[in-house]
Design an enzyme around this catalytic site. Sequence first.
Site, PDB file in Angstrom:
ATOM      1  N   ARG A  34    -152.406 -53.745  -6.135  1.00 15.37           N
ATOM      2  CA  ARG A  34    -151.608 -53.482  -7.346  1.00 15.37           C
ATOM      3  C   ARG A  34    -152.342 -53.932  -8.602  1.00 15.37           C
ATOM      4  NH1 ARG A  34    -145.568 -54.805  -5.217  1.00 15.37           N
ATOM      5  NH2 ARG A  34    -145.167 -52.710  -4.460  1.00 15.37           N
ATOM      6  N   LYS A 192    -134.029 -46.064   7.606  1.00 15.70           N
ATOM      7  CA  LYS A 192    -132.644 -45.590   7.461  1.00 15.70           C
ATOM      8  C   LYS A 192    -132.505 -44.297   6.675  1.00 15.70           C
ATOM      9  CE  LYS A 192    -130.305 -49.992   7.753  1.00 15.70           C
ATOM     10  NZ  LYS A 192    -129.523 -50.971   7.022  1.00 15.70           N
ATOM     11  N   GLY A 337    -144.276 -48.554   0.333  1.00 18.14           N
ATOM     12  CA  GLY A 337    -145.066 -49.703   0.789  1.00 18.14           C
ATOM     13  C   GLY A 337    -145.569 -49.578   2.217  1.00 18.14           C
ATOM     14  N   GLY A 360    -139.560 -47.749  -4.794  1.00 20.39           N
ATOM     15  CA  GLY A 360    -138.292 -47.208  -5.285  1.00 20.39           C
ATOM     16  C   GLY A 360    -138.513 -46.157  -6.371  1.00 20.39           C
TER      17      GLY A 360
HETATM   18  P1  AMP Z   1    -138.891 -47.761   5.247  1.00 17.39           P
HETATM   19  O1  AMP Z   1    -139.094 -48.953   4.372  1.00 17.39           O
HETATM   20  O2  AMP Z   1    -137.517 -47.181   5.167  1.00 17.39           O
HETATM   21  O3  AMP Z   1    -139.981 -46.723   5.079  1.00 17.39           O
HETATM   22  O4  AMP Z   1    -138.946 -48.297   6.739  1.00 17.39           O
HETATM   23  C1  AMP Z   1    -140.109 -48.818   7.307  1.00 17.39           C
HETATM   24  C2  AMP Z   1    -139.746 -49.615   8.525  1.00 17.39           C
HETATM   25  O5  AMP Z   1    -139.060 -48.792   9.467  1.00 17.39           O
HETATM   26  C3  AMP Z   1    -140.955 -50.155   9.237  1.00 17.39           C
HETATM   27  O6  AMP Z   1    -141.030 -51.533   9.044  1.00 17.39           O
HETATM   28  C4  AMP Z   1    -140.710 -49.786  10.707  1.00 17.39           C
HETATM   29  O7  AMP Z   1    -140.905 -50.873  11.588  1.00 17.39           O
HETATM   30  C5  AMP Z   1    -139.253 -49.362  10.736  1.00 17.39           C
HETATM   31  N1  AMP Z   1    -139.029 -48.369  11.806  1.00 17.39           N
HETATM   32  C6  AMP Z   1    -139.728 -47.257  12.037  1.00 17.39           C
HETATM   33  N2  AMP Z   1    -139.272 -46.624  13.127  1.00 17.39           N
HETATM   34  C7  AMP Z   1    -138.243 -47.356  13.591  1.00 17.39           C
HETATM   35  C8  AMP Z   1    -137.361 -47.215  14.728  1.00 17.39           C
HETATM   36  N3  AMP Z   1    -137.464 -46.176  15.565  1.00 17.39           N
HETATM   37  N4  AMP Z   1    -136.431 -48.175  14.930  1.00 17.39           N
HETATM   38  C9  AMP Z   1    -136.344 -49.222  14.068  1.00 17.39           C
HETATM   39  N5  AMP Z   1    -137.122 -49.403  12.991  1.00 17.39           N
HETATM   40  C10 AMP Z   1    -138.068 -48.480  12.757  1.00 17.39           C
END
Ligand code: AMP
Length: 384
Positions: A34, A192, A337, A360
């Site tokens: 960064r 999510k 990230g 974000g």
């Molecule tokens: P995000 O910040 O929403 O892009 O989420 C990233 C995180 O999602 C990472 O730290 C992953 O470990 C988690 N992740 C990816 N696939 C899965 C899964 N199938 N179940 C639970 N967590 C997950």
Amino acid sequence: MINLTSLDITNKNLVIRVDMNAPITDGIVADASRIRACIPTIKLALENNAKVLLISHLGRPEEGKFEEKFSMKPVAESLSGIINQEVGLVDRLDSEDIFKSAFNIQILENIRFFKGEKANDKDLGNTLANLGDIYVFDAFGTAHREQASTHSAIEQSKIACAGLLLEREIDFLTKALNDYQNPYVAIIGGAKVSTKLELIKYINNVADNIIVGGGIANTFILASGLNVGKSLIEENMLDTAKSILDQGKIILPKTAITSESFEGKNINKKLISDIKDDEMILDLCIEEETTQLINEAQTILWNGPMGVFENKAFEEGTKDLSLSIAKSKAFSLAGGGETLSAINKYIKPDDVSYCSTGGGAFLEFMEGKALPAIKVLNSKENGR
Ligand code: AMP
């Protein structure tokens, strides 16, 4: 919007809002990406004999209180090493004295130590706006926040403009949003659906296919009528997921890596139609069909990993996806990230056309939203 390159900045005092919110471990910057991203604007200023005062936040301290662990000191030291000159650390907002310092580059203590930052306080904004001759906004990562240093200061400054990083971000992100070529493939993974729902809905209008991954894919798999066992899902997103599935652009995975625990108890590779009640989907395989879509794409947008790639046992999907994107000749844009850590782990940032510095802010921009800092910078152009 006025860009820094269109202004005469010779011998001027520049106040630059940057995003140097770098991870700090034991008082040392653990990853300087960064900080490096801000260098082009700082160099341009120095080449024009301008003096620079940098403003950034770091972490989430309690506002109005100095806390050593959130001090900009390690950032000043890291920047000094990168740019090969001394960087002064300023802890007071005193417009009379700041630019009288012998340092050409100074950095203000964490802006979140100053009361009024979060509330977009007019007085704090006014003080920041009047510290120098020009207020430069280069902190794309915080452009979605309406705060004193990202909004009020821009609004109240005599001249405010976009720095080189912001200009580049807007150019590349706009290309993927408005000026893209088809076939357009979006890859949306991560934990999510709820945090990426707006992005999925918006991108559904422009992309030809959306490859879902991670926990997000689980909710779509369940919405398609299959069992996902103990996998991470969002029950309240099921109806929305069903209606998005009905629009026909979502590509569901076919094969998954499952386990009975995050630590890796009983790891199996299996069809998503065979998931048992005590299993969790923790990674997804990149099928031939997916690789082909990526190969044939002219535009690729990527946000979010395919699985829990932090654990070696569940990294294959994210690794294979990274390698396919690196091979593709498409215009490729990545942001977020976790996505950038995957890129640094399996390929190189240069293998992608552009890696956004925003998390974000990247999501909100790609959801078609007007970011407060960009909106106010645009309104400054009208008053020129
Ligand atoms: P995000 O910040 O929403 O892009 O989420 C990233 C995180 O999602 C990472 O730290 C992953 O470990 C988690 N992740 C990816 N696939 C899965 C899964 N199938 N179940 C639970 N967590 C997950």
